[in-house]
Design a protein around this motif. Sequence first.
Motif, PDB file in Angstrom:
ATOM      1  N   THR A   1       0.829  -1.211   0.000  1.00 48.03           N
ATOM      2  CA  THR A   1       0.000   0.000   0.000  1.00 48.03           C
ATOM      3  C   THR A   1       0.862   1.259   0.000  1.00 48.03           C
ATOM      4  O   THR A   1       0.461   2.294  -0.540  1.00 48.03           O
TER       5      THR A   1
ATOM      6  N   PHE B   1      -0.385   3.371  -3.571  1.00 46.30           N
ATOM      7  CA  PHE B   1      -1.190   4.590  -3.535  1.00 46.30           C
ATOM      8  C   PHE B   1      -0.404   5.832  -3.971  1.00 46.30           C
ATOM      9  O   PHE B   1      -0.955   6.678  -4.701  1.00 46.30           O
TER      10      PHE B   1
ATOM     11  N   PHE C   1      -3.268   8.256   3.022  1.00 53.17           N
ATOM     12  CA  PHE C   1      -4.180   7.171   2.679  1.00 53.17           C
ATOM     13  C   PHE C   1      -5.614   7.654   2.479  1.00 53.17           C
ATOM     14  O   PHE C   1      -6.562   7.139   3.073  1.00 53.17           O
TER      15      PHE C   1
ATOM     16  N   ASP D   1      -8.655   5.344   1.488  1.00 54.07           N
ATOM     17  CA  ASP D   1      -7.810   4.161   1.341  1.00 54.07           C
ATOM     18  C   ASP D   1      -7.967   3.189   2.504  1.00 54.07           C
ATOM     19  O   ASP D   1      -7.951   1.967   2.314  1.00 54.07           O
TER      20      ASP D   1
END
Length: 460
Positions: free
Chosen positions: A159, A163, A185, A409
């Motif tokens: 992640t 992202f 996030f 996220d």
Amino acid sequence: MGDFLNFIQQILSTPSLLVGAIALIGLISQGKAIEDVIKGTIKTILGFIVIGSGAGILVGALNYFGELFNFAFGVQGVVPNNEAIVSLALNDYASSTALIMAFGMFANIIIARFSRLKYIFLTGHHTLYMAALIAVVLTVGGLKGWQLILSGSCVLGFTMVFFPALAQKTMEKITGDDSIAFAHFGTLGYVFSAWLGSKFGNKSKSTEDIKFPKRLSFMRDTSVAIALTMFLFFMIVTFIATTHADFDPAMIGGNNWFLFSIIQALTFAGGVYIVLAGVRLLIAEIVPAFKGFSEKIVPDAKPALDCPIVFPFAENAVLLGFLVSFAGGLAGLSILVLMGGSLALILPGVIPHFFCGATAGVFGNATGGRRGAILGAFGHGLLITFLPAFLMPVLGSLGFANTTFSDADFTAVGIVLGNIARVMQGYGLMAICIALPMIPILYNIFYPQKSNTPAANKGC
């Protein structure tokens, strides 16, 4: 040994120290003079501390506004709050969260080193929040001990590069170059805002080109515009709150409601000013310092930084994005009410709608001008209303039915990972987690980059 691990954990979980350590390593690796190393490291840490101080001031004012808003309009429901749910999770998952965070950051470096996703995620508190979410969900999925730590670290590391890569194309449009990346996030919401801006906006008419009549030229000063706008909002909400029979003057500190509105509006504007000053200080130091770190450890790497990093590039879009995202949250709440309770009622949290909504406004403006900022921020407001509502059933089964994550996220990862953990547990779940970071690495091995241009420049 325990004290040493705790010492390292505190550095990794404190953004200012983490980024300061990166700057220190980078400056030393470039062979800079000792005085330059000391100055660059201290100013990098100071930049993050200044940003944090400004954010703390903003949160204080926004908390007042949120409480008064809910009281004034009699709204009851779930207010998404990252800090609240993480604090609950850490009661039972503190050690696994800490280990996933530490090894996840190491996984971030490994993926960046051997794949085309050349991003080093430097937003420490969001790394901690994501680590907590992953620890809880994977534990329910039947993983524990080394299996939990290995699987969680792999997911977290993935992640931390995925992202930033998703946001990089728009980041280049915002900043004008590819020297820095984005690490917050809420990226799905910002990319969604940028997409709406590109489809329905007009890039030629930026929020920063808004013309004011001569007598209103003072509104071009961002601090003044923010102070006056927030004063109007505080005045309306506080006045309505005072008309309720059960209003407690302690809610506004025993102050006159009008004076309270003035002070809180100016406090909010002051917080934004401090954040912007901290961002400018940080960028001036971290980019040249990070060059040494990337050259020695991860060639062509880019520092991925927290959401306020984009605020100075479109200051009008910051305020516009906040207000419109909040309006989108109210619209989303109305839709949830009309749905008759099939999903939890998600109240618009002022803090996520400011930081995330403001960022969505900047992203939307980069691709679609002022219309893109408005449409993108409104769409973002709807998104961070409905995603937490869909996450609630997953978290409810984990014992967190009264709170939820706020940013896009977190909610998306929680929904996907939580539902996978429901149908596939144990070694099957672990295999999926380990496969995630291997995908970009293996892709880079079997399909090596042919051009001399770093792939990270292209984003996802």
